[in-house]
Design a protein around this motif. Sequence first.
Motif, PDB file in Angstrom:
ATOM      1  N   ALA A 110       0.854  -1.201   0.000  1.00 23.24           N
ATOM      2  CA  ALA A 110       0.000   0.000   0.000  1.00 23.24           C
ATOM      3  C   ALA A 110       0.888   1.248   0.000  1.00 23.24           C
ATOM      4  CB  ALA A 110      -0.915  -0.011   1.217  1.00 23.24           C
TER       5      ALA A 110
ATOM      6  N   MET B 120       0.061   5.180  -1.128  1.00 22.64           N
ATOM      7  CA  MET B 120      -1.066   5.476  -0.231  1.00 22.64           C
ATOM      8  C   MET B 120      -0.512   5.947   1.105  1.00 22.64           C
ATOM      9  SD  MET B 120      -3.280   2.163  -1.135  1.00 22.64           S
ATOM     10  CE  MET B 120      -4.946   2.651  -1.312  1.00 22.64           C
TER      11      MET B 120
ATOM     12  N   ARG C  25      -5.866   6.757   4.767  1.00 24.37           N
ATOM     13  CA  ARG C  25      -6.350   6.139   3.535  1.00 24.37           C
ATOM     14  C   ARG C  25      -5.701   4.761   3.367  1.00 24.37           C
ATOM     15  NH1 ARG C  25      -4.228   7.305  -1.931  1.00 24.37           N
ATOM     16  NH2 ARG C  25      -5.429   5.923  -3.255  1.00 24.37           N
ATOM     17  N   ARG C  26      -4.400   4.714   3.680  1.00 25.22           N
ATOM     18  CA  ARG C  26      -3.685   3.448   3.564  1.00 25.22           C
ATOM     19  C   ARG C  26      -4.224   2.432   4.578  1.00 25.22           C
ATOM     20  NH1 ARG C  26       1.336   4.880   4.857  1.00 25.22           N
ATOM     21  NH2 ARG C  26       1.168   4.104   6.967  1.00 25.22           N
TER      22      ARG C  26
ATOM     23  N   ALA D 171      -7.502   1.136   3.418  1.00 29.81           N
ATOM     24  CA  ALA D 171      -7.386   0.263   2.242  1.00 29.81           C
ATOM     25  C   ALA D 171      -6.856  -1.110   2.653  1.00 29.81           C
ATOM     26  CB  ALA D 171      -6.457   0.900   1.218  1.00 29.81           C
TER      27      ALA D 171
ATOM     28  N   HIS E 291      -4.347  -1.377  -3.937  1.00 26.42           N
ATOM     29  CA  HIS E 291      -4.464  -0.017  -4.469  1.00 26.42           C
ATOM     30  C   HIS E 291      -5.750   0.157  -5.282  1.00 26.42           C
ATOM     31  CE1 HIS E 291      -2.615  -2.415  -7.575  1.00 26.42           C
ATOM     32  NE2 HIS E 291      -2.756  -1.476  -8.466  1.00 26.42           N
TER      33      HIS E 291
END
Lengths: 515, 313
Positions: free
Chosen positions: B100, B105, B109-110, B113, B150
């Motif tokens: 990630a 990222m 957000r990372r 995800a 991603h």
Amino acid sequence: MNVMARLGSRLARWRDWELNPVVVKELRQAVRNWSVTGMLLLFLVLLFGTSLMFLVSQTFTSQFNQRLGAQIFQAFVVILGGASTLFIPLYVGVRLAIERQENNVDLLYISTLTPGRIIRGKFYCGAYMTLLFFSACMPFMAFTNLLRGVDLPTVFCILLVLFLVVCFAVQVGILLACLPLSKPFKVLVGLSGIGIAFVVLSSVVGLALELMRSGVGAMMAGRDFWIGFSTAVGIGFAGFLLLHFLSIALISPASANRALPLRLYLTVLWFLSGGLSFLWVRHTKDTRMLLPWAIVMGLLLFAALFVVISNHDQLSLRVRRRIPRAPVRRALAFLFFNGAAGGLAWVALLLALTFGATWWALDWSLDRARGFQSLSAADVSDFATTAAGVISYLFAYALTALLVHRRLLSGRPPRLAGVLALIIPGALAVVPNLGMFFLNRLTWDAVERLQLGNLFNLFIVRESAHQLDHLLCAGTWLMIACALNARWFVRQFQSFQPLETAVTPPAEATPTGPS
Amino acid sequence: MKIQVRNLRKEFGRTVAVDNISFGFDSGHVFGFVGPNGAGKTTTMRIIATIEEPTAGDVLLNGVSITEEPELARKLVGYVPDLLPAHGDMTVHEYLDFFARAYGMRGRRRARAVAAVEEFTHVTGILDKHLKALSKGMKQRVSLGRALVHDPEVLVLDEPAAGLDPRARVELRELLNLLAERKKAILISSHILTELTEICNGVVIIERGRILETGTIEEVLKKSAPRRTVIIRLLERDHHRNPQLLRELLEMPQVDHAREVAGEIHFESSGDESAACEILARLIAREYRILEFRQTKANLEDIFMTVTQGGVQ
């Protein structure tokens, strides 16, 4: 986007800054690696044991002007140097070599990580580990200051030098790991790397002891110290960057324009170091100051010659799409983009400029009225003959190797041309002498006699007339090789054209699936 | 998202691994990539994943060329190679987190995800396990998670089901169906053709670097196996009427190659589905007590065996 705008946008996003992902990954792996933990523990035990040993042994002796701090510090420098110069580059290099040896090396390259970020990540990991070892050592070293014999500026100066040397060694380890070699060769290269590290370690320890003896603190006030220090750091940094760019080029995909950053860097280095050398000549009024620059750049460019002839003739689509359309810019790009022909032209141009400028300066200063010191007229002539001979021989070998590869081994990888270019001078140097050895005629006198075609013989022939014979031989060989390669070179230059969009034809009645 | 492979060619020295192939598919579809070993499947997939560069031709991912803008194209593709993840000394979470980060990222957000991918691929129970300690099926899930981290619009999976046990295969199939529902365009290669028939909408059959068949599964089946086999089973006490049934069937114009196999009557019909209905109606009218009347479609395996010759470059 220009550099300033990029820098501005980066500064604007400073809150988003995060560590290089490769550093995070490598450090996570390092902290759970038994070898790192074990080495760190061993290092601490050694430091502790050494301190204890010195303190206990010195308790029974009482000397006037005792300098126990200096003695312990010397021992600490050896331990710290050994641990960091040998272990950290080895650890970083071996890890990278293993990753590149594994079959799914592509995994690192399917993300948006660039080869540059990967190499920088590996390097930063080595630098962080070095800081870890230095931090662990710091309390012990600070303790030595209390025991007299060593001042704090000396401690910090030695630590700084040692840190820079370890960083350089880490980059060397990374480069060796990136070399496209098989496992046994990598082991061999690794072992020789360890040998070199021992030499570096002993030099650094020697330098540290010398700095302690002479007292760095006192020297720091003088201008000469800083000139010497910054020159050494500058040369080291230039070498470091060269290794860094080489490593990036080695792990870049074959379709990338690997040559561009490397050739650009070497050209910038050539220009800057040349400019500085000429300034130095002007300052010292001694044109001999150009010789180190000419020799070092010459050696680098000779090495580059063997690398450039190992380039593919065919450029990848990715590279061809970046070829400029304007003729002048395209001609310039020809020198810097992938490809053996462009590489040869680039090396030839830089070599001609380097040795031409040096010879001109040496010759110009022969006139004593100009007030510059120089070599004698005979030495200048000798320099010109030797340089021309070496350059002619090396280009002759390279062009012959290219010709042989193109005509006889075209199905084999292009790196074979580079190998051939190394084999030719090796064979010409060894075979005649081997023959003489078996005929029982090998004497030093025989080795010093004229052996045309043998580059190394150029340096040891006794008579200057023999040097001219060598020059004649090398020049003739070079001209023949140039003539035989001329069509290929022209073809390469002509085909160095940007890729037209029409080259990728539209899909033929594409059988589109479910849609 | 539209994936267009255009006149793709890849040479390795004198060997032509991929020879001028073109095909295309859209998001929300699973496209099977079938061929014998050495046919050029992996090379094509590596080109789509921007790992290899084509000698000629191009792949457009919604108009983004993999040769002109490989960096941008890379963000659109998630690639699951046929080799399972290395980095055995990393935990599952660290591995996904690393990729990630590698895709640029950052921050929350990372984290979101990575958590979403961990949940989707059902690896939440093994996050702290080292990769070297995982089974093949689990490694395959992690590999899929890595490719998804991603949130790519195109997924390229090279032999993802190889070496998986039946349960892991079913779970992988479910994951792929879910991904197709999420409008991902999926290109999958596999030697387990029966599975591909079940999950793929379209297929490309390739051999010696050339496309032999391509299109939707139905189109390919229709083109390569236009005849359908029908199986009839009478009530057991009526099995003595099988020879009579055989004779009557052979008299019908739409029927070919009727034969009795283990108490069942197998025949091939060149007509369409209404022809089969007509045959059934006639048989019922003649008072055959039919227990089973079913059509068997030719599957990908049959077609694969028909169209390929097992050649490699």
